[in-house]
Design a protein around this motif. Structure first.
Motif, PDB file in Angstrom:
ATOM      1  N   PHE A 287      -0.100  10.535 -10.348  1.00  0.00           N
ATOM      2  CA  PHE A 287      -1.214   9.610 -10.219  1.00  0.00           C
ATOM      3  C   PHE A 287      -2.485  10.286  -9.719  1.00  0.00           C
ATOM      4  N   GLN A 288      -2.441  11.593  -9.501  1.00  0.00           N
ATOM      5  CA  GLN A 288      -3.607  12.322  -8.996  1.00  0.00           C
ATOM      6  C   GLN A 288      -4.778  12.267  -9.970  1.00  0.00           C
ATOM      7  N   ASP A 289      -4.509  12.216 -11.264  1.00  0.00           N
ATOM      8  CA  ASP A 289      -5.581  12.188 -12.268  1.00  0.00           C
ATOM      9  C   ASP A 289      -6.346  10.869 -12.236  1.00  0.00           C
ATOM     10  N   ILE A 290      -5.672   9.789 -11.864  1.00  0.00           N
ATOM     11  CA  ILE A 290      -6.295   8.464 -11.876  1.00  0.00           C
ATOM     12  C   ILE A 290      -7.197   8.275 -10.660  1.00  0.00           C
ATOM     13  N   VAL A 291      -6.729   8.716  -9.498  1.00  0.00           N
ATOM     14  CA  VAL A 291      -7.444   8.505  -8.241  1.00  0.00           C
ATOM     15  C   VAL A 291      -8.016   9.835  -7.770  1.00  0.00           C
ATOM     16  N   ALA A 292      -9.271   9.804  -7.334  1.00  0.00           N
ATOM     17  CA  ALA A 292      -9.962  11.034  -6.967  1.00  0.00           C
ATOM     18  C   ALA A 292      -9.401  11.675  -5.702  1.00  0.00           C
ATOM     19  N   THR A 293      -9.145  10.901  -4.667  1.00  0.00           N
ATOM     20  CA  THR A 293      -8.714  11.486  -3.401  1.00  0.00           C
ATOM     21  C   THR A 293      -7.292  11.069  -3.057  1.00  0.00           C
ATOM     22  N   ARG A 294      -6.615  11.941  -2.354  1.00  0.00           N
ATOM     23  CA  ARG A 294      -5.231  11.681  -1.959  1.00  0.00           C
ATOM     24  C   ARG A 294      -5.147  10.562  -0.913  1.00  0.00           C
ATOM     25  N   ALA A 295      -6.155  10.434  -0.074  1.00  0.00           N
ATOM     26  CA  ALA A 295      -6.148   9.382   0.948  1.00  0.00           C
ATOM     27  C   ALA A 295      -6.151   7.993   0.311  1.00  0.00           C
ATOM     28  N   VAL A 296      -6.942   7.839  -0.735  1.00  0.00           N
ATOM     29  CA  VAL A 296      -6.986   6.550  -1.445  1.00  0.00           C
ATOM     30  C   VAL A 296      -5.643   6.275  -2.103  1.00  0.00           C
ATOM     31  N   LEU A 297      -5.033   7.304  -2.657  1.00  0.00           N
ATOM     32  CA  LEU A 297      -3.737   7.147  -3.312  1.00  0.00           C
ATOM     33  C   LEU A 297      -2.664   6.755  -2.296  1.00  0.00           C
ATOM     34  N   SER A 298      -2.669   7.389  -1.149  1.00  0.00           N
ATOM     35  CA  SER A 298      -1.689   7.074  -0.113  1.00  0.00           C
ATOM     36  C   SER A 298      -1.893   5.654   0.414  1.00  0.00           C
ATOM     37  N   ALA A 299      -3.132   5.279   0.658  1.00  0.00           N
ATOM     38  CA  ALA A 299      -3.419   3.920   1.138  1.00  0.00           C
ATOM     39  C   ALA A 299      -3.032   2.887   0.091  1.00  0.00           C
ATOM     40  N   GLY A 300      -3.289   3.182  -1.159  1.00  0.00           N
ATOM     41  CA  GLY A 300      -2.922   2.263  -2.237  1.00  0.00           C
ATOM     42  C   GLY A 300      -1.420   2.086  -2.354  1.00  0.00           C
ATOM     43  N   ALA A 301      -0.685   3.177  -2.158  1.00  0.00           N
ATOM     44  CA  ALA A 301       0.779   3.093  -2.218  1.00  0.00           C
ATOM     45  C   ALA A 301       1.316   2.208  -1.106  1.00  0.00           C
ATOM     46  N   TRP A 302       0.791   2.386   0.112  1.00  0.00           N
ATOM     47  CA  TRP A 302       1.244   1.556   1.229  1.00  0.00           C
ATOM     48  C   TRP A 302       0.818   0.110   1.054  1.00  0.00           C
ATOM     49  N   LEU A 303      -0.343  -0.109   0.480  1.00  0.00           N
ATOM     50  CA  LEU A 303      -0.796  -1.473   0.213  1.00  0.00           C
ATOM     51  C   LEU A 303       0.110  -2.154  -0.818  1.00  0.00           C
ATOM     52  N   LEU A 304       0.456  -1.432  -1.876  1.00  0.00           N
ATOM     53  CA  LEU A 304       1.374  -1.991  -2.874  1.00  0.00           C
ATOM     54  C   LEU A 304       2.734  -2.312  -2.255  1.00  0.00           C
ATOM     55  N   LEU A 305       3.217  -1.433  -1.404  1.00  0.00           N
ATOM     56  CA  LEU A 305       4.492  -1.694  -0.737  1.00  0.00           C
ATOM     57  C   LEU A 305       4.414  -2.947   0.137  1.00  0.00           C
ATOM     58  N   ALA A 306       3.346  -3.069   0.911  1.00  0.00           N
ATOM     59  CA  ALA A 306       3.210  -4.222   1.805  1.00  0.00           C
ATOM     60  C   ALA A 306       3.099  -5.526   1.023  1.00  0.00           C
ATOM     61  N   VAL A 307       2.281  -5.534  -0.010  1.00  0.00           N
ATOM     62  CA  VAL A 307       2.125  -6.747  -0.820  1.00  0.00           C
ATOM     63  C   VAL A 307       3.427  -7.073  -1.551  1.00  0.00           C
ATOM     64  N   GLY A 308       4.110  -6.051  -2.042  1.00  0.00           N
ATOM     65  CA  GLY A 308       5.390  -6.270  -2.717  1.00  0.00           C
ATOM     66  C   GLY A 308       6.439  -6.860  -1.798  1.00  0.00           C
ATOM     67  N   ILE A 309       6.502  -6.342  -0.571  1.00  0.00           N
ATOM     68  CA  ILE A 309       7.465  -6.877   0.397  1.00  0.00           C
ATOM     69  C   ILE A 309       7.127  -8.322   0.735  1.00  0.00           C
ATOM     70  N   ALA A 310       5.840  -8.605   0.946  1.00  0.00           N
ATOM     71  CA  ALA A 310       5.423  -9.971   1.281  1.00  0.00           C
ATOM     72  C   ALA A 310       5.745 -10.939   0.141  1.00  0.00           C
ATOM     73  N   LEU A 311       5.447 -10.549  -1.099  1.00  0.00           N
ATOM     74  CA  LEU A 311       5.732 -11.430  -2.234  1.00  0.00           C
ATOM     75  C   LEU A 311       7.234 -11.622  -2.437  1.00  0.00           C
ATOM     76  N   SER A 312       7.999 -10.566  -2.263  1.00  0.00           N
ATOM     77  CA  SER A 312       9.453 -10.695  -2.407  1.00  0.00           C
ATOM     78  C   SER A 312      10.020 -11.646  -1.363  1.00  0.00           C
ATOM     79  N   LEU A 313       9.543 -11.517  -0.138  1.00  0.00           N
ATOM     80  CA  LEU A 313      10.013 -12.398   0.923  1.00  0.00           C
ATOM     81  C   LEU A 313       9.624 -13.851   0.645  1.00  0.00           C
ATOM     82  N   LEU A 314       8.379 -14.066   0.233  1.00  0.00           N
ATOM     83  CA  LEU A 314       7.941 -15.429  -0.079  1.00  0.00           C
ATOM     84  C   LEU A 314       8.707 -16.012  -1.266  1.00  0.00           C
TER      85      LEU A 314
END
Length: 86
Positions: free
Chosen positions: A41-68
């Motif tokens: 996914f490095q080609d899509i996103v310019a910086t690694r920090a944004v990629l890491s934050a996006g991954a954690w955000l997807l995980l958090a939203v996924g966990i919340a939606l699964s629980l709901l």
């Protein structure tokens, strides 16, 4: 309200919540995939920090939606107003 309408609503709510649960599980999977193997996914996103934050955000939203979705499925099957309001 006729009993058939209530039964239909119960199953429609169950199906909707199963779809929410499945979507949350997919988001959780993509988030975990990006967190574990960010090289693809490095080609899509310019910086690694944004990629890491996006991954954690997807995980958090996924966990919340699964629980709901799970709580909604339980609420629809048991006709629990509290679970459905959550």
């Amino acid at each position: 309200v006729p009993m058939g309408v209530l039964s239909c609503m119960k199953y429609l709510m169950f199906i909707f919540n199963v779809l929410v649960f499945a979507g949350g599980t997919c988001l959780m999977g993509v988030g975990a995939w990006v967190a574990v193997d960010p090289a693809g996914f490095q080609d899509i996103v310019a910086t690694r920090a944004v990629l890491s934050a996006g991954a954690w955000l997807l995980l958090a939203v996924g966990i919340a939606l699964s629980l709901l979705g799970f709580l909604g499925c339980c609420g629809a099957l048991r006709r629990s107003r509290l679970l459905l309001l959550l």
